[in-house]
Scaffold this motif. Structure first.
Motif, short mmCIF file in Angstrom:
data_model
loop_
_atom_site.label_atom_id
_atom_site.label_comp_id
_atom_site.label_asym_id
_atom_site.label_seq_id
_atom_site.Cartn_x
_atom_site.Cartn_y
_atom_site.Cartn_z
N LEU A 114 0.85 -1.19 0.00
CA LEU A 114 0.00 0.00 0.00
C LEU A 114 0.89 1.24 0.00
CD1 LEU A 114 -1.96 -2.21 0.78
CD2 LEU A 114 -2.84 -0.76 2.59
N ILE A 115 0.67 2.10 -0.98
CA ILE A 115 1.55 3.27 -1.08
C ILE A 115 0.77 4.56 -0.92
CG2 ILE A 115 3.34 4.36 -2.48
CD1 ILE A 115 3.23 1.71 -4.20
N PHE A 116 1.16 5.34 0.07
CA PHE A 116 0.61 6.68 0.20
C PHE A 116 1.46 7.61 -0.66
CE2 PHE A 116 -1.28 5.16 4.20
CZ PHE A 116 -2.53 5.78 4.15
N LYS A 117 0.79 8.48 -1.39
CA LYS A 117 1.53 9.44 -2.20
C LYS A 117 1.81 10.64 -1.32
CE LYS A 117 1.44 11.30 -6.85
NZ LYS A 117 1.22 12.72 -6.90
N ARG A 118 3.03 10.74 -0.81
CA ARG A 118 3.37 11.81 0.12
C ARG A 118 4.26 12.87 -0.53
NH1 ARG A 118 1.33 13.58 4.06
NH2 ARG A 118 3.35 14.20 4.86
N VAL A 119 4.88 12.53 -1.67
CA VAL A 119 5.65 13.54 -2.39
C VAL A 119 5.12 13.60 -3.82
CG1 VAL A 119 7.76 13.40 -1.00
CG2 VAL A 119 7.49 11.88 -2.94
N LYS A 120 5.39 14.73 -4.49
CA LYS A 120 4.74 14.99 -5.78
C LYS A 120 5.14 14.02 -6.89
CE LYS A 120 3.45 19.75 -5.06
NZ LYS A 120 4.28 20.10 -3.87
N GLU A 121 6.32 13.45 -6.78
CA GLU A 121 6.79 12.53 -7.83
C GLU A 121 5.70 11.51 -8.17
OE1 GLU A 121 8.62 13.81 -5.69
OE2 GLU A 121 10.43 14.47 -6.70
N PRO A 122 5.48 11.25 -9.45
CA PRO A 122 4.42 10.29 -9.80
C PRO A 122 4.72 8.90 -9.24
CG PRO A 122 5.79 10.82 -11.71
CD PRO A 122 6.22 11.74 -10.62
N LEU A 123 3.65 8.19 -8.95
CA LEU A 123 3.83 6.84 -8.45
C LEU A 123 4.07 5.93 -9.64
CD1 LEU A 123 1.05 5.99 -5.85
CD2 LEU A 123 3.48 6.29 -5.51
N SER A 124 5.18 5.23 -9.63
CA SER A 124 5.34 4.28 -10.72
C SER A 124 4.99 2.92 -10.16
CB SER A 124 6.77 4.31 -11.27
OG SER A 124 7.64 3.80 -10.31
N LEU A 125 3.85 2.43 -10.62
CA LEU A 125 3.33 1.21 -10.01
C LEU A 125 3.68 -0.05 -10.79
CD1 LEU A 125 -0.14 2.43 -8.74
CD2 LEU A 125 2.01 2.30 -7.53
N GLN A 126 4.39 0.15 -11.93
CA GLN A 126 4.78 -1.05 -12.64
C GLN A 126 5.93 -1.68 -11.87
OE1 GLN A 126 5.15 2.00 -13.66
NE2 GLN A 126 4.74 2.28 -15.83
N SER A 127 5.85 -2.95 -11.72
CA SER A 127 6.90 -3.63 -10.98
C SER A 127 6.88 -5.09 -11.37
CB SER A 127 6.65 -3.47 -9.49
OG SER A 127 7.14 -4.56 -8.79
N SER A 128 8.00 -5.72 -11.16
CA SER A 128 8.05 -7.14 -11.50
C SER A 128 7.57 -7.98 -10.32
CB SER A 128 9.48 -7.52 -11.87
OG SER A 128 10.33 -7.14 -10.81
N LEU A 129 7.25 -7.31 -9.21
CA LEU A 129 6.82 -8.05 -8.02
C LEU A 129 5.48 -8.74 -8.30
CD1 LEU A 129 7.48 -5.38 -5.25
CD2 LEU A 129 8.92 -7.31 -5.84
N LYS A 130 5.35 -9.94 -7.76
CA LYS A 130 4.10 -10.68 -7.99
C LYS A 130 3.13 -10.41 -6.84
CE LYS A 130 6.09 -14.51 -10.52
NZ LYS A 130 7.48 -14.21 -10.17
N ILE A 131 2.87 -9.15 -6.60
CA ILE A 131 1.95 -8.81 -5.51
C ILE A 131 1.03 -7.70 -5.99
CG2 ILE A 131 3.51 -9.41 -3.61
CD1 ILE A 131 4.06 -6.38 -3.40
N GLN A 132 0.00 -7.40 -5.20
CA GLN A 132 -0.91 -6.31 -5.51
C GLN A 132 -0.28 -5.00 -5.05
OE1 GLN A 132 -4.10 -6.27 -6.85
NE2 GLN A 132 -3.61 -8.37 -7.48
N ILE A 133 -0.24 -4.03 -5.96
CA ILE A 133 0.30 -2.74 -5.57
C ILE A 133 -0.83 -1.71 -5.60
CG2 ILE A 133 1.99 -0.96 -6.15
CD1 ILE A 133 3.76 -3.12 -7.21
N HIS A 134 -0.97 -0.96 -4.51
CA HIS A 134 -2.13 -0.08 -4.39
C HIS A 134 -1.73 1.39 -4.25
CE1 HIS A 134 -4.60 -3.67 -3.43
NE2 HIS A 134 -3.50 -4.08 -2.85
N ASP A 135 -2.38 2.21 -5.05
CA ASP A 135 -2.30 3.66 -4.87
C ASP A 135 -3.40 4.01 -3.87
OD1 ASP A 135 -2.75 6.36 -5.01
OD2 ASP A 135 -2.44 6.49 -7.18
N VAL A 136 -3.02 4.17 -2.61
CA VAL A 136 -4.02 4.27 -1.54
C VAL A 136 -4.99 5.43 -1.77
CG1 VAL A 136 -4.36 4.59 0.93
CG2 VAL A 136 -2.46 3.20 0.13
#
Ligand code: WT7
Length: 662
Positions: free
Chosen positions: A215-237
């Motif tokens: 779970l990722i909180f967007k705390r700084v302005k940089e865009p969230l890059s959610l692409q990843s090779s991880l085999k898990i669920q990635i969430h833009d909270v």
């Protein structure tokens, strides 16, 4: 033993008359504990906490030292910190936040409650339930506190990992906890630079990891890059939360943007609320497990008594949520009292060395609780930064984390408190859950450098060897070491039978005043952070060039203690000019090893000095003689009996290399 009466600093009169807890309360409570120890705790628990179901049993000691407090009662930590204030303090500020760039945000109790409910719903939606372990790897920001409360609301066990810890340290904790959820953020600013927490978090869970949702909180302005090779669920909270709230509002036909309240899970008094890792004397940090009701009871009472929290106060504790102080005296204790808590995410000397004083002036902070290492930095930075600001709002100061020392105490008292604010020097530990030894600002005079008497209900004693111990169980005590009952028993309950052993040395003076002397084990205290010498040695051993090492602490002007590591390299890497050419110079090796420790544990564990040597000074039985290394690292000729040394020549060689490195 007597104390020198000249050292006594009396309490200001206004504290004696207006304190939440005065001499009369003190005497009554002491007498009550003496008469009926458990009955008094039961009474306090009934008065202070909201119970969904009353407890019948105060303490179950049938499996001691696995003491269970209020085991058959039902309550909830978050409910006791938020919901109970909605009626009378709904509009009052619960949390005021400022980030390093100067952006601020305030949350009333009503808003904080709503945000916690929202995040609770979100976590439940992901399937988080009572007993699940949730790892939180975040900076000191409102979202982190919201996440902690959402966990305790559900009864999920949070484990906050300080944002300064490296990927390896985070991974070890996640793995031991079998945590399925990791909550983090894309970054935060420290001394003007972005700290990329997401990168570290991603590294920690790459490969084999129990984490299923990141779970990722967007705390700084940089865009969230959610692409990843991880085999898990990635969430833009943020995005998902918005959807969730919209959906809830639509489904429930709510007309306003109100979040449906999340009924808390009612937990047994002894259910685990959180696990926080701390260093011990072995290579592996231990997961300190805390209960629910006893923990909150003591966090609430000590906040009220020791900090004399009043409704109109603005209270600031500078500790990070990654440490126990950030749990008991930022996230929980003060909120349980309906206080206004200020938090600051950033460095004390950014943009200038007066940042803290500017914040105190701006927010009219009344109570300021910090650590001796920070105070020593303020001292070093100079008075001009302090004199620029109006600190007249301050009425009480606090110190925690290591012995403050008489001089630093006096400096703090005169220059920050302007000789009118009492100082509470609070001794306690991750394991004790709350403050154990401290003066009370309406009751006890102060002695600079001496923490004070044990608080009412706390049975602190000192044995003939100078070991501090607590001879009766108390509500906020740890309930165990996660997955390691043996370590709990051996580490804390074996040296002095039936008594809890914190591992500190202490002296006791007249009227029960206790002066803490420092640790009696292989735990060192760097800037108020506990680190095990074995933990650093284990990290060093993982480096391909290291054969063995011995870590010791030497006094450090700002940090309290500084780390020095004596390292023996693998065969073939020492001395020869050839190998220096192929593997780099000694200085280069030392730099690499320092970085290596920072990468394994975190920047706070980075040694001040690495001393590469041919051999460690060992006794015939193979034990490293650490006191000798301490002397050598401080350029002192080794004292005491060296006859048990296996190889006497080692001393001269060590002295030579240690000097050479200066
Ligand atoms: C160790 C606990 C308590 C929260 C922060 C640290 C040392 C703590 C004091 C004090 C002298 C102190 C002790 C203790 N310590 N406060 N006021 N005076 N020493 O928590 O990381 O669990 O460390 O910090 O040695 O055992 P922790």
């Amino acid at each position: 033993m007597q104390t020198n009466s000249e050292e006594i600093i009396p309490l200001p009169l206004n504290f004696k008359t207006h304190a939440n807890f005065n001499l009369e309360n003190y005497k009554d409570l002491q007498a009550s504990f003496q008469q009926d120890y458990l009955g008094t705790w039961a009474k306090l628990a009934q008065e202070e906490l909201f119970w969904h179901k009353d407890f019948l049993q105060t303490l179950d000691d049938s499996e001691k030292p696995f003491y269970k407090w209020f085991p058959d009662g039902e309550t909830n930590i978050s409910y006791n910190c938020l919901d109970i204030h909605l009626k009378d303090r709904g509009e009052k500020a619960a949390l005021i936040f400022e980030d390093e760039a100067g952006e601020s945000e305030a949350f009333s109790y009503k808003v904080l409650h709503a945000r916690v409910c929202e995040f609770t719903a979100y976590l439940k939606n992901l399937g988080v339930k009572k007993g699940d372990r949730v790892c939180i790897y975040m900076s000191l920001c409102p979202e982190a506190i919201i996440a902690m409360h959402a966990c305790t609301r559900i009864g999920a066990i949070h484990s906050v990992v300080f944002a300064g810890f490296a990927a390896h340290a985070l991974k070890d904790r996640i793995d031991e906890l079998s945590a399925k959820i990791l909550i983090t953020q894309n970054g935060f600013y420290r001394r003007g630079k972005m700290v990329n927490l997401l990168e570290v978090a991603t590294e920690a869970i790459s490969g084999n990891s129990p984490i299923e949702d990141l779970l990722i909180f967007k705390r700084v302005k940089e865009p969230l890059s959610l692409q990843s090779s991880l085999k898990i669920q990635i969430h833009d909270v943020e995005r998902e939360l918005k959807n969730l709230v919209h959906l809830a509002i639509k489904n429930l036909n709510l007309s306003t943007h109100e979040v449906p309240e999340q009924t808390p899970e009612w937990l047994s008094g002894n259910d685990t609320s959180f696990i926080l890792y701390t260093s011990g004397s072995t290579g592996k940090p231990k997961g300190i497990e805390h209960n629910t009701a006893g923990y909150l009871l003591w966090a609430k009472l000590t906040s009220k008594w020791v900090f004399d929290l009043k409704d109109e106060d603005v209270y600031w504790c500078t500790a990070d949520i990654g440490w126990i102080t950030g749990h008991s005296y930022v996230a929980y204790g003060p909120l349980a009292n309906g206080a206004t808590v200020f938090i600051y995410e950033g460095a004390p000397n950014f943009p200038e060395a007066d940042r803290y004083w500017a914040l105190i002036e701006k927010y009219k902070i009344n109570i300021f609780y910090t650590a001796p290492t920070a105070i020593r930095s303020f001292q070093a930075w100079g008075l001009e930064y302090i004199e620029k600001h109006d600190l007249s709002s301050l009425r009480l100061l606090g110190s925690v984390g290591e012995p403050i020392g008489t001089e630093t105490w006096k400096w703090f008292y005169q220059n920050i408190g302007k000789s009118k604010c009492p100082i509470v020097d609070t001794w306690w530990q991750t394991e004790t859950g709350g403050i154990m030894i401290s003066t009370l600002p309406g009751v006890n005079y102060m002695i600079p450098g001496t923490a004070g008497p044990a608080l009412p209900g706390i049975s602190a004693e000192i044995n003939p060897e100078g070991l501090l111990h607590i001879s009766k169980p108390w509500p906020s005590m740890l309930k165990g070491v996660y997955k390691n009952p043996d370590r709990y028993i051996k580490g804390y309950w074996t040296t002095i039978p039936d008594s809890y052993l914190p591992g500190d040395l202490a002296d006791i003076y007249a009227e029960g005043y206790i002066k803490i002397g420092g640790r009696n084990d292989d735990v060192i205290n760097v800037s108020g952070h506990r680190l095990g010498t074995a933990e650093i040695e284990t990290a060093l051993a993982k480096h391909q060039t290291v054969n063995e090492s011995a870590v010791i602490a030497i006094p450090h002007a700002i940090k309290g203690e500084g780390i020095v590591a004596f390292v023996v390299l693998k065969q073939g890497l020492m001395n020869s000019t050839d190998s220096q050419q192929s593997h780099g110079s000694t200085e280069e090796r030392e730099r690499i090893l320092k970085e290596h420790v920072a990468n394994e544990i975190g920047a706070h564990a980075k040694p001040e000095r690495i001393i590469i040597c041919e051999a460690l000074p060992k006794t015939r039985s193979g034990k490293v003689m650490r006191r000798l290394l301490k002397d050598i690292a401080q350029d002192r000729l080794p004292e005491g009996d060296l006859s048990t040394l296996e190889d006497k020549d080692v001393v001269a060689k060590l002295l030579a290399v240690a000097k050479l490195k200066r």
